[in-house]
Scaffold this motif. Sequence first.
Motif, short mmCIF file in Angstrom:
data_model
loop_
_atom_site.label_atom_id
_atom_site.label_comp_id
_atom_site.label_asym_id
_atom_site.label_seq_id
_atom_site.Cartn_x
_atom_site.Cartn_y
_atom_site.Cartn_z
N GLY A 66 -48.55 -2.14 -40.78
CA GLY A 66 -49.83 -2.17 -40.09
C GLY A 66 -49.68 -2.26 -38.59
N LEU A 67 -50.78 -2.02 -37.89
CA LEU A 67 -50.78 -2.09 -36.43
C LEU A 67 -50.88 -3.55 -36.01
N LYS A 68 -49.94 -3.97 -35.18
CA LYS A 68 -49.90 -5.36 -34.75
C LYS A 68 -50.11 -5.46 -33.25
N ALA A 69 -50.84 -6.48 -32.82
CA ALA A 69 -50.97 -6.77 -31.41
C ALA A 69 -49.64 -7.25 -30.86
N ARG A 70 -49.29 -6.80 -29.67
CA ARG A 70 -48.03 -7.21 -29.06
C ARG A 70 -48.06 -8.68 -28.66
N SER A 71 -49.25 -9.15 -28.27
CA SER A 71 -49.38 -10.54 -27.85
C SER A 71 -49.33 -11.46 -29.07
N THR A 72 -48.50 -12.48 -28.99
CA THR A 72 -48.37 -13.43 -30.11
C THR A 72 -49.14 -14.72 -29.86
N ARG A 73 -49.59 -14.94 -28.63
CA ARG A 73 -50.39 -16.12 -28.33
C ARG A 73 -51.20 -15.85 -27.06
N GLY A 74 -52.24 -16.64 -26.87
CA GLY A 74 -53.07 -16.48 -25.68
C GLY A 74 -53.92 -15.23 -25.75
N ALA A 75 -54.26 -14.70 -24.58
CA ALA A 75 -55.14 -13.52 -24.50
C ALA A 75 -54.41 -12.28 -24.98
N ILE A 76 -55.16 -11.35 -25.53
CA ILE A 76 -54.63 -10.06 -25.95
C ILE A 76 -55.02 -9.04 -24.89
N GLY A 77 -54.03 -8.28 -24.42
CA GLY A 77 -54.28 -7.32 -23.35
C GLY A 77 -53.79 -7.88 -22.02
N VAL A 103 -54.66 -4.34 -39.49
CA VAL A 103 -55.31 -3.07 -39.16
C VAL A 103 -54.39 -1.93 -39.58
N ILE A 104 -54.88 -1.10 -40.47
CA ILE A 104 -54.07 0.00 -41.01
C ILE A 104 -54.10 1.21 -40.10
N SER A 105 -55.26 1.51 -39.52
CA SER A 105 -55.37 2.68 -38.66
C SER A 105 -56.41 2.40 -37.58
N LEU A 106 -56.26 3.12 -36.45
CA LEU A 106 -57.18 3.01 -35.33
C LEU A 106 -57.24 4.35 -34.63
N GLU A 107 -58.43 4.92 -34.54
CA GLU A 107 -58.60 6.23 -33.92
C GLU A 107 -59.74 6.17 -32.91
N LEU A 108 -59.47 6.73 -31.72
CA LEU A 108 -60.47 6.75 -30.64
C LEU A 108 -60.86 8.18 -30.36
N SER A 109 -62.15 8.43 -30.28
CA SER A 109 -62.67 9.73 -29.90
C SER A 109 -63.87 9.50 -28.98
N LEU A 148 -63.96 -6.11 -37.62
CA LEU A 148 -64.38 -5.45 -36.38
C LEU A 148 -63.66 -6.06 -35.19
N ALA A 149 -63.57 -7.40 -35.17
CA ALA A 149 -62.93 -8.08 -34.05
C ALA A 149 -61.46 -7.69 -33.93
N ALA A 150 -60.77 -7.55 -35.07
CA ALA A 150 -59.36 -7.15 -35.03
C ALA A 150 -59.21 -5.77 -34.41
N VAL A 151 -60.10 -4.85 -34.75
CA VAL A 151 -60.06 -3.50 -34.18
C VAL A 151 -60.36 -3.55 -32.69
N ILE A 152 -61.31 -4.38 -32.28
CA ILE A 152 -61.66 -4.50 -30.85
C ILE A 152 -60.46 -5.00 -30.06
N TYR A 153 -59.74 -5.99 -30.58
CA TYR A 153 -58.57 -6.50 -29.87
C TYR A 153 -57.50 -5.43 -29.72
N LEU A 154 -57.23 -4.70 -30.79
CA LEU A 154 -56.20 -3.65 -30.71
C LEU A 154 -56.66 -2.50 -29.81
N GLU A 197 -56.01 -3.66 -26.30
CA GLU A 197 -54.59 -3.59 -25.99
C GLU A 197 -54.11 -2.16 -25.82
N SER A 198 -54.75 -1.21 -26.51
CA SER A 198 -54.36 0.20 -26.34
C SER A 198 -54.66 0.69 -24.94
N PHE A 199 -55.64 0.06 -24.27
CA PHE A 199 -55.94 0.45 -22.89
C PHE A 199 -54.80 0.07 -21.94
#
Length: 282
Positions: free
Chosen positions: A21-32, A65-71, A162-168, A171-173
């Motif tokens: 799955g897609l993992k956030a790079r941040s392990t603690r604190g703020a994401i991004g 999160v299994i997948s994330l697509e932006l359009s 939804l929140a998990a997708v928002i965080y990822l 971070e993609s930005f």
Amino acid sequence: MTEGPWWRERGPTRPLRVEGGLKARSTRGAIGQSWWSGRFIEVLESLGVGGRLSRGRTYARAGQVISLELSAGSVTGRVQGSRPKPYDVRIGVPTFGKPEWGRVEQAMADSAWYAAKLLAGEMPPDIEEVFTSVGLTLFPASAADLAMDCTCPDQAVPCKHLAAVIYLLAESFDDDPFGILALRGRDRDTLLEHIRERRAPAPEAQPDAGASADLPPAEPGPPPLTECLDRYYAPAGAPPVFAAPAVPVTALLDQLPPLELTVRGRTLPELLRPVYRSLAEG
């Protein structure tokens, strides 16, 4: 006794683990880490959804999160919860049309600072000001600018999926800040192409071929070199004298971009103008 919904009868459940799955790079604190990802989360918090975002931080870091697509205007994802079938998540944001993007691109092209940064692949930290200057907002301005939906039974919006997708998404930005602009309807390649076109000099008008008959006859050209060797090196006359244009000694200060730095209430250009004048007089 009336039985309640099945999800209220069950106690707390753990989500099913996801392989790859897609993992956030941040392990603690703020994401991004960048200003634009932080700004995205900050805007959502100001819209009143920030208090519920923390519910998805664990999901984002656990790789649920299994997948994330932006359009353009849409972010979709699939998130694994406690049920066998993953939940489908969608976040909608209004896009700008051609007239709106035309104003934005013209404002970017008119500024050498913004154009140079963008064409170099960098996102200026004050890019929001460009949108504000033409009456638009880069990030959602109100809750009405966000449409969020998840197929899970949770009635809270945003739910943890939804929140998990928002965080990822935030971070993609960090990896591609141009994703913020793509979400509003303009991908990177198209944006940069339009900026280059708007900054290119206008082509000179070509005379109408049909009007060539009305033009006066062309004047004779210079004589052949063999006929003027005896006077080839003779001066044709005194060279013209060109006067340098009068430029204020403080003209360079007028080209500086706006700076927030002040000293005792005075801006940097105001402090430097007397120094420039003294140097010119000396």
